[in-house]
Design a protein around this motif. Structure first.
Motif, PDB file in Angstrom:
ATOM      1  N   GLY A 125       0.820  -1.217   0.000  1.00 52.61           N
ATOM      2  CA  GLY A 125       0.000   0.000   0.000  1.00 52.61           C
ATOM      3  C   GLY A 125       0.844   1.254   0.000  1.00 52.61           C
ATOM      4  N   ALA A 126       1.912   1.250   0.780  1.00 55.32           N
ATOM      5  CA  ALA A 126       2.799   2.412   0.839  1.00 55.32           C
ATOM      6  C   ALA A 126       3.476   2.662  -0.505  1.00 55.32           C
ATOM      7  N   LEU A 127       3.865   1.616  -1.188  1.00 55.59           N
ATOM      8  CA  LEU A 127       4.546   1.765  -2.478  1.00 55.59           C
ATOM      9  C   LEU A 127       3.583   2.049  -3.620  1.00 55.59           C
ATOM     10  N   SER A 128       2.336   1.663  -3.488  1.00 62.85           N
ATOM     11  CA  SER A 128       1.375   1.884  -4.571  1.00 62.85           C
ATOM     12  C   SER A 128       1.050   3.367  -4.754  1.00 62.85           C
ATOM     13  N   LYS A 129       1.344   4.190  -3.771  1.00 60.61           N
ATOM     14  CA  LYS A 129       1.112   5.630  -3.899  1.00 60.61           C
ATOM     15  C   LYS A 129       1.966   6.248  -5.007  1.00 60.61           C
ATOM     16  N   GLY A 143      -4.315   1.376  11.336  1.00 55.82           N
ATOM     17  CA  GLY A 143      -4.583   0.005  10.940  1.00 55.82           C
ATOM     18  C   GLY A 143      -4.917  -0.862  12.133  1.00 55.82           C
ATOM     19  N   TYR A 144      -5.459  -2.014  11.834  1.00 58.86           N
ATOM     20  CA  TYR A 144      -5.750  -2.976  12.882  1.00 58.86           C
ATOM     21  C   TYR A 144      -5.475  -4.372  12.369  1.00 58.86           C
ATOM     22  N   ILE A 145      -5.307  -5.266  13.315  1.00 58.69           N
ATOM     23  CA  ILE A 145      -5.125  -6.680  12.993  1.00 58.69           C
ATOM     24  C   ILE A 145      -5.807  -7.493  14.077  1.00 58.69           C
ATOM     25  N   PHE A 146      -6.504  -8.530  13.666  1.00 64.38           N
ATOM     26  CA  PHE A 146      -7.078  -9.492  14.601  1.00 64.38           C
ATOM     27  C   PHE A 146      -6.420 -10.826  14.336  1.00 64.38           C
ATOM     28  N   LYS A 147      -5.976 -11.434  15.407  1.00 66.11           N
ATOM     29  CA  LYS A 147      -5.292 -12.716  15.298  1.00 66.11           C
ATOM     30  C   LYS A 147      -6.139 -13.802  15.936  1.00 66.11           C
ATOM     31  N   PHE A 148      -6.156 -14.932  15.310  1.00 68.08           N
ATOM     32  CA  PHE A 148      -6.764 -16.135  15.879  1.00 68.08           C
ATOM     33  C   PHE A 148      -5.618 -17.056  16.226  1.00 68.08           C
ATOM     34  N   THR A 191      -5.587   2.004   6.766  1.00 64.80           N
ATOM     35  CA  THR A 191      -6.323   3.065   6.114  1.00 64.80           C
ATOM     36  C   THR A 191      -5.563   4.372   6.211  1.00 64.80           C
ATOM     37  N   ARG A 192      -5.538   5.072   5.117  1.00 62.90           N
ATOM     38  CA  ARG A 192      -4.974   6.415   5.094  1.00 62.90           C
ATOM     39  C   ARG A 192      -6.078   7.392   5.450  1.00 62.90           C
ATOM     40  N   ARG A 193      -5.847   8.201   6.421  1.00 64.33           N
ATOM     41  CA  ARG A 193      -6.845   9.166   6.855  1.00 64.33           C
ATOM     42  C   ARG A 193      -6.904  10.327   5.864  1.00 64.33           C
ATOM     43  N   SER A 194      -8.106  10.842   5.588  1.00 62.34           N
ATOM     44  CA  SER A 194      -8.268  11.918   4.628  1.00 62.34           C
ATOM     45  C   SER A 194      -8.088  13.295   5.261  1.00 62.34           C
ATOM     46  N   VAL A 195      -7.992  13.347   6.584  1.00 59.42           N
ATOM     47  CA  VAL A 195      -7.849  14.614   7.288  1.00 59.42           C
ATOM     48  C   VAL A 195      -6.393  14.828   7.657  1.00 59.42           C
TER      49      VAL A 195
END
Length: 146
Positions: A60-64, A122-127, A137-141
């Protein structure tokens, strides 16, 4: 890149990517014209969404920089492939038992984008020990320190 030297992280620790690293002269533009940057990003996005959530943030960072990547962006993108080469035999194994609890983590940076001062969260849920759900997510503000 089957003979590349593997690395332990998809992005170089502490490396900040920015628009200042984009191709800015004729020589760099000619060199980057022959690089399949967008095709590589597309392939990595598919992998990140289907089987490799561990590379999602880096991709995601490189796709910018799809419209005008520079040599440093290309080097960072190749690092993701080096990371995948070193971790190709790793896999997620979901199982029930004493380690089958669900943990969630959330993190955000504060105006860490050098170009527009937007934040990323960002968030992550682990099982157990495996990733079950992740998102960044990139914040728009624009963040401020008032």
């Amino acid at each position: 890149m089957t003979e590349c030297k593997p690395v332990s992280t998809p992005l170089e620790v502490g490396k900040k990517l920015s628009l200042f690293m984009c191709s800015s002269n004729v020589e760099e533009n000619e060199m980057m014209k022959n690089v399949l940057y967008q095709m590589a990003i597309r392939s990595l996005l598919y992998a990140a969404q289907s089987t490799r959530p561990d590379i999602a943030f880096a991709v995601g960072a490189l796709s910018k920089f799809n419209s005008n990547p520079g040599p440093e962006h290309w080097t960072a993108l190749k690092r993701i492939f080096r990371y995948l080469q070193g971790t190709k035999n790793m896999k997620l194994i979901y199982s029930s038992g004493k380690d089958s609890r669900i943990d969630g983590y959330f993190d955000a940076d504060y105006a860490d984008d050098r170009d527009d001062k937007n934040s990323t969260s960002g968030y992550i849920f682990k099982f157990g020990v495996c990733c079950a759900l992740s998102c960044n997510t990139r914040r728009s503000v624009v963040a401020s320190n008032y």
